[in-house]
Design a protein around this motif. Sequence first.
Motif, PDB file in Angstrom:
ATOM      1  N   LEU A 201       0.824  -1.208   0.000  1.00 25.50           N
ATOM      2  CA  LEU A 201       0.000   0.000   0.000  1.00 25.50           C
ATOM      3  C   LEU A 201       0.857   1.257   0.000  1.00 25.50           C
ATOM      4  CD1 LEU A 201      -2.808  -1.124   2.408  1.00 25.50           C
ATOM      5  CD2 LEU A 201      -3.162  -0.178   0.140  1.00 25.50           C
ATOM      6  N   ALA A 202       1.974   1.222   0.695  1.00 22.95           N
ATOM      7  CA  ALA A 202       2.843   2.389   0.748  1.00 22.95           C
ATOM      8  C   ALA A 202       3.536   2.639  -0.588  1.00 22.95           C
ATOM      9  CB  ALA A 202       3.881   2.212   1.849  1.00 22.95           C
ATOM     10  N   ARG A 203       3.851   1.590  -1.306  1.00 18.98           N
ATOM     11  CA  ARG A 203       4.617   1.716  -2.551  1.00 18.98           C
ATOM     12  C   ARG A 203       3.759   1.820  -3.797  1.00 18.98           C
ATOM     13  NH1 ARG A 203       9.694  -2.392  -1.803  1.00 18.98           N
ATOM     14  NH2 ARG A 203      10.525  -1.402   0.060  1.00 18.98           N
ATOM     15  N   THR A 204       2.510   1.424  -3.733  1.00 16.23           N
ATOM     16  CA  THR A 204       1.656   1.389  -4.910  1.00 16.23           C
ATOM     17  C   THR A 204       0.964   2.738  -5.103  1.00 16.23           C
ATOM     18  OG1 THR A 204       1.238  -0.955  -4.505  1.00 16.23           O
ATOM     19  CG2 THR A 204      -0.262   0.164  -6.011  1.00 16.23           C
ATOM     20  N   PRO A 205       1.009   3.289  -6.314  1.00 12.45           N
ATOM     21  CA  PRO A 205       0.308   4.551  -6.584  1.00 12.45           C
ATOM     22  C   PRO A 205      -1.207   4.394  -6.428  1.00 12.45           C
ATOM     23  CG  PRO A 205       1.771   3.960  -8.402  1.00 12.45           C
ATOM     24  CD  PRO A 205       1.747   2.800  -7.468  1.00 12.45           C
ATOM     25  N   ASP A 206      -1.869   5.499  -6.104  1.00 16.04           N
ATOM     26  CA  ASP A 206      -3.324   5.477  -5.906  1.00 16.04           C
ATOM     27  C   ASP A 206      -4.074   4.948  -7.127  1.00 16.04           C
ATOM     28  OD1 ASP A 206      -2.936   6.521  -3.412  1.00 16.04           O
ATOM     29  OD2 ASP A 206      -3.516   8.575  -3.946  1.00 16.04           O
ATOM     30  N   ALA A 207      -3.557   5.219  -8.308  1.00 15.11           N
ATOM     31  CA  ALA A 207      -4.234   4.807  -9.540  1.00 15.11           C
ATOM     32  C   ALA A 207      -4.283   3.291  -9.698  1.00 15.11           C
ATOM     33  CB  ALA A 207      -3.536   5.425 -10.744  1.00 15.11           C
ATOM     34  N   GLN A 208      -3.420   2.572  -9.004  1.00 15.02           N
ATOM     35  CA  GLN A 208      -3.389   1.117  -9.137  1.00 15.02           C
ATOM     36  C   GLN A 208      -4.151   0.405  -8.022  1.00 15.02           C
ATOM     37  OE1 GLN A 208       0.776   0.174  -9.358  1.00 15.02           O
ATOM     38  NE2 GLN A 208       0.678   0.068 -11.586  1.00 15.02           N
ATOM     39  N   ILE A 209      -4.849   1.156  -7.193  1.00 14.93           N
ATOM     40  CA  ILE A 209      -5.598   0.550  -6.081  1.00 14.93           C
ATOM     41  C   ILE A 209      -7.072   0.829  -6.271  1.00 14.93           C
ATOM     42  CG2 ILE A 209      -5.985   0.622  -3.591  1.00 14.93           C
ATOM     43  CD1 ILE A 209      -3.046   1.179  -3.240  1.00 14.93           C
ATOM     44  N   ARG A 210      -7.874  -0.190  -6.104  1.00 12.17           N
ATOM     45  CA  ARG A 210      -9.324  -0.035  -6.159  1.00 12.17           C
ATOM     46  C   ARG A 210      -9.800   0.500  -4.821  1.00 12.17           C
ATOM     47  NH1 ARG A 210      -9.383  -5.658  -8.516  1.00 12.17           N
ATOM     48  NH2 ARG A 210      -9.434  -5.301 -10.749  1.00 12.17           N
ATOM     49  N   GLY A 211     -10.439   1.630  -4.823  1.00 11.38           N
ATOM     50  CA  GLY A 211     -10.921   2.227  -3.576  1.00 11.38           C
ATOM     51  C   GLY A 211      -9.865   3.124  -2.958  1.00 11.38           C
ATOM     52  N   LYS A 212     -10.100   3.477  -1.704  1.00  8.74           N
ATOM     53  CA  LYS A 212      -9.192   4.383  -1.003  1.00  8.74           C
ATOM     54  C   LYS A 212      -8.149   3.599  -0.220  1.00  8.74           C
ATOM     55  CE  LYS A 212     -12.541   8.026  -0.621  1.00  8.74           C
ATOM     56  NZ  LYS A 212     -13.067   9.093   0.198  1.00  8.74           N
ATOM     57  N   LYS A 213      -6.938   4.127  -0.238  1.00  5.83           N
ATOM     58  CA  LYS A 213      -5.843   3.465   0.474  1.00  5.83           C
ATOM     59  C   LYS A 213      -6.128   3.356   1.961  1.00  5.83           C
ATOM     60  CE  LYS A 213      -1.600   4.129  -2.097  1.00  5.83           C
ATOM     61  NZ  LYS A 213      -0.234   4.650  -2.042  1.00  5.83           N
ATOM     62  N   VAL A 214      -6.699   4.408   2.540  1.00  2.55           N
ATOM     63  CA  VAL A 214      -6.931   4.403   3.985  1.00  2.55           C
ATOM     64  C   VAL A 214      -7.886   3.276   4.384  1.00  2.55           C
ATOM     65  CG1 VAL A 214      -8.824   6.101   3.961  1.00  2.55           C
ATOM     66  CG2 VAL A 214      -7.349   5.892   5.969  1.00  2.55           C
ATOM     67  N   LEU A 215      -8.848   2.985   3.542  1.00  2.00           N
ATOM     68  CA  LEU A 215      -9.775   1.879   3.844  1.00  2.00           C
ATOM     69  C   LEU A 215      -9.078   0.527   3.722  1.00  2.00           C
ATOM     70  CD1 LEU A 215     -13.014   3.159   2.098  1.00  2.00           C
ATOM     71  CD2 LEU A 215     -12.402   3.252   4.526  1.00  2.00           C
ATOM     72  N   TRP A 216      -8.212   0.371   2.716  1.00  2.00           N
ATOM     73  CA  TRP A 216      -7.464  -0.880   2.572  1.00  2.00           C
ATOM     74  C   TRP A 216      -6.466  -1.042   3.707  1.00  2.00           C
ATOM     75  CZ3 TRP A 216      -9.253  -4.798   0.285  1.00  2.00           C
ATOM     76  CH2 TRP A 216     -10.032  -4.673  -0.845  1.00  2.00           C
ATOM     77  N   ARG A 217      -5.879   0.075   4.171  1.00  2.00           N
ATOM     78  CA  ARG A 217      -4.964  -0.013   5.322  1.00  2.00           C
ATOM     79  C   ARG A 217      -5.706  -0.528   6.545  1.00  2.00           C
ATOM     80  NH1 ARG A 217       0.068   1.523   5.059  1.00  2.00           N
ATOM     81  NH2 ARG A 217       0.743   2.989   3.481  1.00  2.00           N
ATOM     82  N   ALA A 218      -6.884   0.022   6.793  1.00  2.00           N
ATOM     83  CA  ALA A 218      -7.679  -0.417   7.948  1.00  2.00           C
ATOM     84  C   ALA A 218      -8.107  -1.875   7.794  1.00  2.00           C
ATOM     85  CB  ALA A 218      -8.896   0.484   8.120  1.00  2.00           C
TER      86      ALA A 218
END
Length: 81
Positions: A36-53
């Motif tokens: 999550l820290a290394r992957t750009p936002d464009a390559q993640i489905r949804g929000k990073k903060v939700l995936w972190r949680a």
Amino acid sequence: MARKKSWRDMSNGQRFMLMVSGAVNLTLLVAAQRSLARTPDAQIRGKKVLWRAASFINFFGPVSYFLFGRRRDGSATATRR
């Protein structure tokens, strides 16, 4: 209500499996957080903060991030060095 087993009440096999499952869980959590820290936002489905949680949910959070949270299409490419 049944009494919970303490460390002393467990057999060697149960202790070993508990330690292995804890190590696997910790490894998955660290891998998901690093990804999550290394992957750009464009390559993640949804929000990073939700995936972190979600990644803090034992086993299921990190596994679901790796299965469903990352985009696999070629529109956003990442370079590895």
